[in-house]
Design a protein around this motif. Sequence first.
Motif, PDB file in Angstrom:
ATOM      1  N   PRO A 161       0.816  -1.218   0.000  1.00 29.19           N
ATOM      2  CA  PRO A 161       0.000   0.000   0.000  1.00 29.19           C
ATOM      3  C   PRO A 161       0.850   1.269   0.000  1.00 29.19           C
ATOM      4  O   PRO A 161       0.416   2.308  -0.516  1.00 29.19           O
ATOM      5  CB  PRO A 161      -0.814  -0.124   1.281  1.00 29.19           C
ATOM      6  CG  PRO A 161      -0.068  -1.096   2.131  1.00 29.19           C
ATOM      7  CD  PRO A 161       0.619  -2.034   1.220  1.00 29.19           C
ATOM      8  N   GLY A 162       2.060   1.221   0.544  1.00 26.96           N
ATOM      9  CA  GLY A 162       2.888   2.411   0.573  1.00 26.96           C
ATOM     10  C   GLY A 162       3.236   2.887  -0.825  1.00 26.96           C
ATOM     11  O   GLY A 162       3.242   4.089  -1.123  1.00 26.96           O
ATOM     12  N   VAL A 163       3.577   1.893  -1.693  1.00 27.80           N
ATOM     13  CA  VAL A 163       3.878   2.246  -3.093  1.00 27.80           C
ATOM     14  C   VAL A 163       2.667   2.854  -3.779  1.00 27.80           C
ATOM     15  O   VAL A 163       2.780   3.797  -4.558  1.00 27.80           O
ATOM     16  CB  VAL A 163       4.367   0.989  -3.848  1.00 27.80           C
ATOM     17  CG1 VAL A 163       4.607   1.301  -5.319  1.00 27.80           C
ATOM     18  CG2 VAL A 163       5.627   0.426  -3.208  1.00 27.80           C
ATOM     19  N   PHE A 164       1.489   2.315  -3.460  1.00 25.26           N
ATOM     20  CA  PHE A 164       0.248   2.816  -4.057  1.00 25.26           C
ATOM     21  C   PHE A 164       0.043   4.287  -3.741  1.00 25.26           C
ATOM     22  O   PHE A 164      -0.223   5.118  -4.616  1.00 25.26           O
ATOM     23  CB  PHE A 164      -0.935   1.975  -3.548  1.00 25.26           C
ATOM     24  CG  PHE A 164      -2.276   2.477  -4.018  1.00 25.26           C
ATOM     25  CD1 PHE A 164      -2.777   2.119  -5.268  1.00 25.26           C
ATOM     26  CD2 PHE A 164      -3.048   3.316  -3.210  1.00 25.26           C
ATOM     27  CE1 PHE A 164      -4.014   2.574  -5.682  1.00 25.26           C
ATOM     28  CE2 PHE A 164      -4.265   3.775  -3.627  1.00 25.26           C
ATOM     29  CZ  PHE A 164      -4.762   3.406  -4.869  1.00 25.26           C
ATOM     30  N   TRP A 165       0.248   4.631  -2.399  1.00 27.34           N
ATOM     31  CA  TRP A 165      -0.019   6.025  -2.028  1.00 27.34           C
ATOM     32  C   TRP A 165       1.092   6.962  -2.520  1.00 27.34           C
ATOM     33  O   TRP A 165       0.841   8.147  -2.757  1.00 27.34           O
ATOM     34  CB  TRP A 165      -0.158   6.127  -0.500  1.00 27.34           C
ATOM     35  CG  TRP A 165      -1.389   5.400  -0.004  1.00 27.34           C
ATOM     36  CD1 TRP A 165      -1.425   4.342   0.833  1.00 27.34           C
ATOM     37  CD2 TRP A 165      -2.730   5.709  -0.342  1.00 27.34           C
ATOM     38  NE1 TRP A 165      -2.710   3.936   1.060  1.00 27.34           N
ATOM     39  CE2 TRP A 165      -3.563   4.776   0.336  1.00 27.34           C
ATOM     40  CE3 TRP A 165      -3.343   6.658  -1.142  1.00 27.34           C
ATOM     41  CZ2 TRP A 165      -4.945   4.782   0.236  1.00 27.34           C
ATOM     42  CZ3 TRP A 165      -4.734   6.667  -1.248  1.00 27.34           C
ATOM     43  CH2 TRP A 165      -5.517   5.740  -0.572  1.00 27.34           C
ATOM     44  N   GLN A 166       2.289   6.427  -2.696  1.00 22.86           N
ATOM     45  CA  GLN A 166       3.348   7.246  -3.300  1.00 22.86           C
ATOM     46  C   GLN A 166       3.006   7.597  -4.751  1.00 22.86           C
ATOM     47  O   GLN A 166       3.253   8.725  -5.202  1.00 22.86           O
ATOM     48  CB  GLN A 166       4.685   6.502  -3.238  1.00 22.86           C
ATOM     49  CG  GLN A 166       5.287   6.422  -1.844  1.00 22.86           C
ATOM     50  CD  GLN A 166       6.592   5.623  -1.806  1.00 22.86           C
ATOM     51  OE1 GLN A 166       7.109   5.211  -2.848  1.00 22.86           O
ATOM     52  NE2 GLN A 166       7.116   5.422  -0.589  1.00 22.86           N
ATOM     53  N   ASN A 167       2.424   6.633  -5.464  1.00 21.93           N
ATOM     54  CA  ASN A 167       2.003   6.902  -6.852  1.00 21.93           C
ATOM     55  C   ASN A 167       0.897   7.948  -6.890  1.00 21.93           C
ATOM     56  O   ASN A 167       0.864   8.800  -7.787  1.00 21.93           O
ATOM     57  CB  ASN A 167       1.528   5.616  -7.526  1.00 21.93           C
ATOM     58  CG  ASN A 167       2.672   4.655  -7.797  1.00 21.93           C
ATOM     59  OD1 ASN A 167       3.825   5.092  -7.964  1.00 21.93           O
ATOM     60  ND2 ASN A 167       2.384   3.356  -7.822  1.00 21.93           N
ATOM     61  N   VAL A 168       0.004   7.902  -5.904  1.00 27.53           N
ATOM     62  CA  VAL A 168      -1.055   8.904  -5.828  1.00 27.53           C
ATOM     63  C   VAL A 168      -0.457  10.267  -5.553  1.00 27.53           C
ATOM     64  O   VAL A 168      -0.861  11.286  -6.124  1.00 27.53           O
ATOM     65  CB  VAL A 168      -2.085   8.524  -4.742  1.00 27.53           C
ATOM     66  CG1 VAL A 168      -3.111   9.642  -4.565  1.00 27.53           C
ATOM     67  CG2 VAL A 168      -2.777   7.214  -5.085  1.00 27.53           C
ATOM     68  N   GLN A 169       0.542  10.291  -4.642  1.00 23.14           N
ATOM     69  CA  GLN A 169       1.190  11.564  -4.303  1.00 23.14           C
ATOM     70  C   GLN A 169       1.857  12.178  -5.535  1.00 23.14           C
ATOM     71  O   GLN A 169       1.766  13.380  -5.766  1.00 23.14           O
ATOM     72  CB  GLN A 169       2.221  11.336  -3.189  1.00 23.14           C
ATOM     73  CG  GLN A 169       2.887  12.616  -2.727  1.00 23.14           C
ATOM     74  CD  GLN A 169       3.896  12.362  -1.612  1.00 23.14           C
ATOM     75  OE1 GLN A 169       4.433  11.258  -1.478  1.00 23.14           O
ATOM     76  NE2 GLN A 169       4.174  13.400  -0.821  1.00 23.14           N
ATOM     77  N   ARG A 170       2.563  11.339  -6.325  1.00 21.81           N
ATOM     78  CA  ARG A 170       3.190  11.864  -7.538  1.00 21.81           C
ATOM     79  C   ARG A 170       2.152  12.411  -8.530  1.00 21.81           C
ATOM     80  O   ARG A 170       2.374  13.401  -9.211  1.00 21.81           O
ATOM     81  CB  ARG A 170       4.026  10.765  -8.202  1.00 21.81           C
ATOM     82  CG  ARG A 170       5.358  10.516  -7.524  1.00 21.81           C
ATOM     83  CD  ARG A 170       6.284   9.722  -8.415  1.00 21.81           C
ATOM     84  NE  ARG A 170       5.758   8.389  -8.700  1.00 21.81           N
ATOM     85  CZ  ARG A 170       6.044   7.316  -7.942  1.00 21.81           C
ATOM     86  NH1 ARG A 170       6.808   7.449  -6.863  1.00 21.81           N
ATOM     87  NH2 ARG A 170       5.556   6.148  -8.259  1.00 21.81           N
ATOM     88  N   ALA A 171       0.978  11.720  -8.600  1.00 20.42           N
ATOM     89  CA  ALA A 171      -0.057  12.172  -9.520  1.00 20.42           C
ATOM     90  C   ALA A 171      -0.667  13.492  -9.093  1.00 20.42           C
ATOM     91  O   ALA A 171      -1.202  14.237  -9.914  1.00 20.42           O
ATOM     92  CB  ALA A 171      -1.151  11.106  -9.639  1.00 20.42           C
TER      93      ALA A 171
END
Length: 586
Positions: free
Chosen positions: A567-577
Amino acid sequence: MKQLQSLNVSYNKLIKVPYDIRSLTSLEILNMDYNSVFELNCEDFKDTVHLRTLSLKSNRIVSMSRCVLEHLTDLKFLDLGHNQIQYYEDIFEIALHKLEFLDLSYNPIAYYETEEFQALWSLKYMIVGTFFTAQAKQKTFQGSNNLEDVFISHEHEYEPNFRGLKHVETLTIYLYCNDDFKVPPGTNYEDSIHFKSLKTLTVICRGDRQGFPYIIPQIMLEGMEHLEMFKAVNVYNEAPGRGTFYFYPHLKSLTISKTDLTDLDPEMFLAIPKLQSLDLSESNIKSLDFLLQANLNALRYLKLTDNEINVINETVFQFLPSLTYLDLSNNQFSCECSNAGFIQWIKNNKQTQVVNAHQYECFLPVDRQGTLLLDFDVQSCWNDGSFFYFISSTCLVVLTLLTSFIYHFLRWQLAYTFHLFLAFVYDSRRRKKGDPHQFDAFVSYNVHDEDWVYREMLPVLEGEQGWRLCLHHRDFQPGKPIMENITDAIYGSRKTICVISRHYLQSEWCSREIQMASFRLFDEQKDVLILLFLEDIPSRHLSPYYRMRKLVKKRTYLSWPQAAQHPGVFWQNVQRALWPPQPTNL
């Protein structure tokens, strides 16, 4: 007086031929009609040898001896009709070789002998028959080869024996309706071939048929291949069959009157395309629609008097291109708008003469009876509102159909256009005011997924990463139209996050939110849309959601089920978006 050539002593109550006539040796024409002469003797016309015309019609002559006419060798016209002649010996076997006209009608002659008229070589026109004549014996007309016109009047059972009439061109038969027209035994096509020169046939039935059909034997008519005129009055009990005129390809004039033609078959006329004159008077005809299929292109004369015609469709006359004479007198015309086209046709057509059209009277409705058909105001048919109602109802029907079509096939395209317009207006206002974005992202989700948003998304994006999110349950302005709230939220945020699930796809408001976001994407050409899938939804399941499927194909999206282990990678991708958007090409 001896040089006198013409003498008329009719209507003088004479009981015998005046003695002085014997001295008129130059006499050529003698008319003694409508007197009371009951006897003719041998001396009456002995010296009037130049006599050419002798008319003794409507006297009381009982008999005639051979010697009465034996000296009249130049006689051409002899009228003995309407007398009381019962026998006349052999007066027609003498030298009346120049006789061309003979009238023996309405005399109590029981029958005509065999070869009765064979000595009348020049005879062309003959009228025979009475109330009492039963039959003409076989070969009665044998030898009368020059006969062109024959009138036969019989009012009892009659057997026609017309052998020998090879050159007859006109045949008129008067018959009594309660009896039969019999064909002699053995009659066949060969017997009827003597009518091959016949051009005019008239059959008139007197009296009341009392519902029984009067039939002209078909075999008698088959040899009349050159017939040009056929007239039947009070003959048929119903409309003739379609094959009645099959043997008359050259027929030009047809009269069928005093007949019930209610069920007239238009195919009856297909065999006579050369027909130029048609008379169907007194025949219970109610409509002219039969003319639409009759193929009467050569018809010039049409008489339909004394029928029961109410309404006439003027388009019928388009199928009669040669019509020049039309008589519709004494019909039961309806003076209503149903006849407006026919009335206009009467007034405007320049080819066809409608006989006495100015005297046609209205029969319907009752309050117009006695008024003239052509006085009916056809303009009222267009000004009574019916035309307006017709146009209005037509427009309403067309509009309803068009609306249904648009709703079924184009509703999403129209909705897209409408929302794009609203977005354009809203964005233009915001840019003029220079308002900064109030939120970093607007979160579009379904109420069934609200638990995931508050439990998983908000703690990370707002709590850990510090983004300002717009949630409709929390940040929409109360009392404001929901579409305005959605528009404000999307254009008031830098980006829009769509949390997609099956419930989301089925929600009407979620659909509008993603539409508005995609409109902004199209308008600003910036990467302002982030797609988060909470469930694995196969592409084929997105087929009913055209816009979503199109976005998924063109844009990268984030899948929560695939990031369940990280899940951490998922929210990092959201942050970049969520970082400030860069211009993008769609």
